[in-house]
Structures are given as structure tokens and as C-alpha cells.
Write a protein that holds these residues in place. Structure first.
Motif, short mmCIF file in Angstrom:
data_model
loop_
_atom_site.label_atom_id
_atom_site.label_comp_id
_atom_site.label_asym_id
_atom_site.label_seq_id
_atom_site.Cartn_x
_atom_site.Cartn_y
_atom_site.Cartn_z
N LEU A 1 0.83 -1.21 0.00
CA LEU A 1 0.00 0.00 0.00
C LEU A 1 0.86 1.26 0.00
O LEU A 1 0.51 2.25 -0.65
N TYR A 2 1.98 1.22 0.74
CA TYR A 2 2.89 2.37 0.75
C TYR A 2 3.47 2.61 -0.64
O TYR A 2 3.52 3.74 -1.12
N ILE A 3 3.94 1.53 -1.26
CA ILE A 3 4.55 1.67 -2.58
C ILE A 3 3.51 2.15 -3.59
O ILE A 3 3.77 3.06 -4.39
N ALA A 4 2.33 1.55 -3.56
CA ALA A 4 1.29 1.92 -4.51
C ALA A 4 0.87 3.38 -4.36
O ALA A 4 0.59 4.07 -5.35
N SER A 5 0.83 3.87 -3.11
CA SER A 5 0.43 5.26 -2.89
C SER A 5 1.47 6.24 -3.44
O SER A 5 1.12 7.33 -3.88
N ARG A 6 2.73 5.86 -3.42
CA ARG A 6 3.78 6.74 -3.94
C ARG A 6 3.82 6.70 -5.47
O ARG A 6 4.20 7.69 -6.11
N LEU A 7 3.45 5.55 -6.04
CA LEU A 7 3.58 5.39 -7.49
C LEU A 7 2.25 5.51 -8.23
O LEU A 7 2.24 5.49 -9.46
N ASN A 8 1.14 5.61 -7.48
CA ASN A 8 -0.19 5.61 -8.11
C ASN A 8 -0.35 4.41 -9.03
O ASN A 8 -0.82 4.53 -10.18
N ALA A 9 0.07 3.25 -8.54
CA ALA A 9 0.07 2.04 -9.36
C ALA A 9 -1.04 1.09 -8.91
O ALA A 9 -1.37 1.02 -7.73
N PRO A 10 -1.64 0.35 -9.84
CA PRO A 10 -2.59 -0.69 -9.46
C PRO A 10 -1.91 -1.71 -8.56
O PRO A 10 -0.75 -2.08 -8.81
N HIS A 11 -2.60 -2.19 -7.54
CA HIS A 11 -1.96 -3.09 -6.60
C HIS A 11 -2.94 -4.14 -6.10
O HIS A 11 -4.14 -3.91 -6.03
N TYR A 12 -2.37 -5.29 -5.76
CA TYR A 12 -3.17 -6.45 -5.40
C TYR A 12 -2.65 -7.04 -4.09
O TYR A 12 -1.75 -7.88 -4.09
N PRO A 13 -3.18 -6.59 -2.96
CA PRO A 13 -2.79 -7.17 -1.67
C PRO A 13 -3.30 -8.61 -1.57
O PRO A 13 -4.20 -9.01 -2.31
#
Length: 320
Positions: A168-180
Motif C-alpha cells: 500500500l505504501y509503494i502503490a500510494s507513492r507510485l499511483n500504481a494498481p496493486h493487489y494485496p
């Protein structure tokens, strides 16, 4: 009155290496000029000049841009010894520094190298303090052509999110789609684990994670400071049992021995995360440093669980 510092014979004070090292100690290590002088064995005035040159020469931006020759040599030797695809060795910040902080910028630089690939990437990520520190160093931006996927569950024993979950931290910095991965790190029983794995959203995350184009994971040791133990995922008795089977380290929760062979323990039957298979041709980077992790890192390298490494000078030297 203190004695005048003596220059270290292995440091060429006129070289960019000395300038870069002083800049690293000042900006990344948060050291004062007096502390830099003591660390490098030089006068305070010379330390001040080196730091000033680091700024004037543009070596310092958000992170150190000049690789130290000593670190480059260690990287080359590690690549040769362990057949690594990628290797980054960060300069030391002194014996009292937090290893996760020391290697964070180097890890972020390698992660950003993957993000720079033209083709859309699926990037698998583990958890842990080192990856959390890395996420703080990533340049903010938009990388919506890439997808991030967790390789390990993100739920603690009490139902809360795990403390060092990083996707979630990485996705928030990169505005990238993410799948926890919405499952416990370790389920209470094998049957409970199987029930989670039967859920379609969890199956979708597993399918995506197994085809990741690049993988970034922390490396946990299996001594009394084991992250799985300290975070309450395994009991002292369970830790003792896997150690008696030769357990020396873990990647994404999966425990292996000194040769990098995964251990088929009772804990393994309750683990819902994706196992990083040895010998991948795709990039699989371990991010770890510190004396307590040396055996675990070496085991992961021996077994080809990882083919990339981000670590610090002292750990790299020990691995060699």
C-alpha cells in the motif's frame, strides 16, 4: 585536548570516492561534520570541505548519485560468486546505524530501474522493515502501466494489517494498481489456509504473483530475533522446531536451510503466501543487511532463491 585525527591510508581524499562517502555520511547518515571527521579519520575542516564538494559537484540529490569504488568492487565480486543478475552494495553509516535505513536508497534505485522498463511489469513484493524503508525512498510519480502484487498475506493474528506490509505504501507513492493478499500470514490450521486459498480473489492474486516479472523481498533470519517470531506469527516452540530441522532463513514466510532448500514443516502447511521458487530466470531481489542476517542471506544465495541482492558493505564483505 584530543589528538589530531590521522588520515586513513585507504582513502584518497582528492578522489570523488572521498567526496561521495562524506556526502553519504552527512545526508543519509545524519552525521555531524565532527562525526564524519572521526569516521573517516580526517580533520573537521577537511570533512566540511568534502561535504561542500559533494553539494557543489551535484553528487547529492535525493540520494547519493556516485557509486563508491569499494562498493562497486564488492558488487562485482558478489555477482561473480553467486551468479547474480543485479547487486547493489550501500556504503556503511557506522556500526550503530539501522541496516534497513542504510540500504533503503540503493534498494529504491534498483526498484526504479524495474519501473523504467518500457513493457508493463508485474512486480511481486514481500514485507518487512527493509522494504518499508525502501518505499520511503521511492520517487513519487505515476506508474499506472505496472501492477504490484503481494507475495505474502497481510493479516496479523488479531486481524489487523501486518505492521510492515508495504504494497500500500509503494502503490500510494507510485499511483500504481496493486493487489494485496487478503489472508493471514500464517493460518491457525491447514484447513483454514485451504479455505482462504479456495476464495476466488485470493486465487487471482496467486495467479498474478506467480507470473511476476520481478520480485522484491526481505530476508528474515530464524534466530531469536526472527521477524516471524517477534511479530507473533510463530511461537517459541514452533521456532525451535523449524530450527531443529535446519531452518536458517525465510523469504515471504517460507523457511529454508543453509543450502537454500525449503523445509516441509508443519508451519509450511499453514502458509498461504507465494513461495519464491529457486532458480528463477526473472529478477528476484533480496533486500537485507546486518550481522544477524548474514547466514539467512547466504542460504538464499546458495539455493538461488534470490538472484539479486541489495545489502551494505559489512554484510557484503561477510558474504564473501
Amino acid at each position: 585536548m584530543s589528538a589530531a585525527p590521522i588520515n586513513r591510508p585507504d582513502i584518497d581524499l582528492k578522489s570523488d570516492d572521498a567526496v561521495a562517502r562524506a556526502g553519504w555520511l552527512y545526508y543519509a547518515g545524519g552525521m555531524t561534520q565532527d562525526q564524519i571527521a572521526a569516521e573517516m579519520g580526517i580533520s573537521r575542516q577537511r570533512a566540511q570541505r568534502l561535504v561542500s564538494r559533494a553539494v557543489a559537484n551535484g553528487l547529492i540529490k535525493v540520494r547519493l548519485e556516485h557509486p563508491l569504488a569499494a562498493c562497486l568492487e564488492l558488487e562485482a565480486r558478489l555477482r561473480d560468486r553467486y551468479g547474480l543478475i543485479e547487486c547493489r552494495v550501500a556504503p556503511m553509516l557506522g556500526t550503530s546505524a539501522d541496516p534497513a535505513r542504510v540500504i533503503a536508497a540503493a534498494a529504491a534505485s534498483l526498484f526504479e530501474k524495474v519501473l523504467a522498463r518500457a513493457e508493463p511489469q508485474v512486480i511481486g513484493v514481500g514485507t518487512g522493515r527493509a522494504l518499508r524503508a525502501m518505499s520511503d525512498e521511492l520517487q513519487e510519480g505515476t506508474c499506472d502501466r505496472h501492477r504490484l502484487v503481494s507475495l505474502i498475506g497481510n493479516i496479523s493474528i488479531d486481524g489487523s494489517a501486518t505492521m510492515f506490509e508495504v504494497i500500500l505504501y509503494i502503490a500510494s507513492r507510485l499511483n500504481a494498481p496493486h493487489y494485496p493478499m487478503p489472508v493471514p500470514v500464517i493460518s491457525s490450521t491447514r484447513e483454514e489456509r485451504d479455505a482462504f486459498l479456495a476464495l476466488k480473489p485470493v486465487q487471482a492474486v496467486h495467479r498474478l504473483g506467480r507470473k511476476a516479472d520481478a520480485i522484491f523481498v526481505g530476508i528474515g533470519q530464524m534466530n531469536n530475533q526472527a521477524p516471524l517470531f517477534l511479530d507473533g506469527f510463530v511461537s517459541e516452540q514452533e521456532l525451535s522446531e523449524v530450527r531443529s530441522l535446519g531452518g536458517i532463513g525465510e523469504v515471504a514466510g517460507h523457511i529454508y536451510d543453509a543450502n537454500g532448500h525449503y523445509i516441509d514443516s508443519e508451519i509450511h502447511g499453514r502458509m498461504a503466501g507465494i513461495r519464491v521458487e529457486p532458480g528463477l530466470e526473472r529478477l528476484a531481489v533480496g533486500i537485507a543487511a546486518g550481522a544477524s542476517k548474514i547466514d539467512a542471506i547466504r542460504g538464499a544465495l546458495n539455493g538461488r532463491i534470490i538472484n539479486g541482492l541489495v545489502t551494505d558493505e559489512a554484510t557484503a564483505t561477510a558474504l564473501l
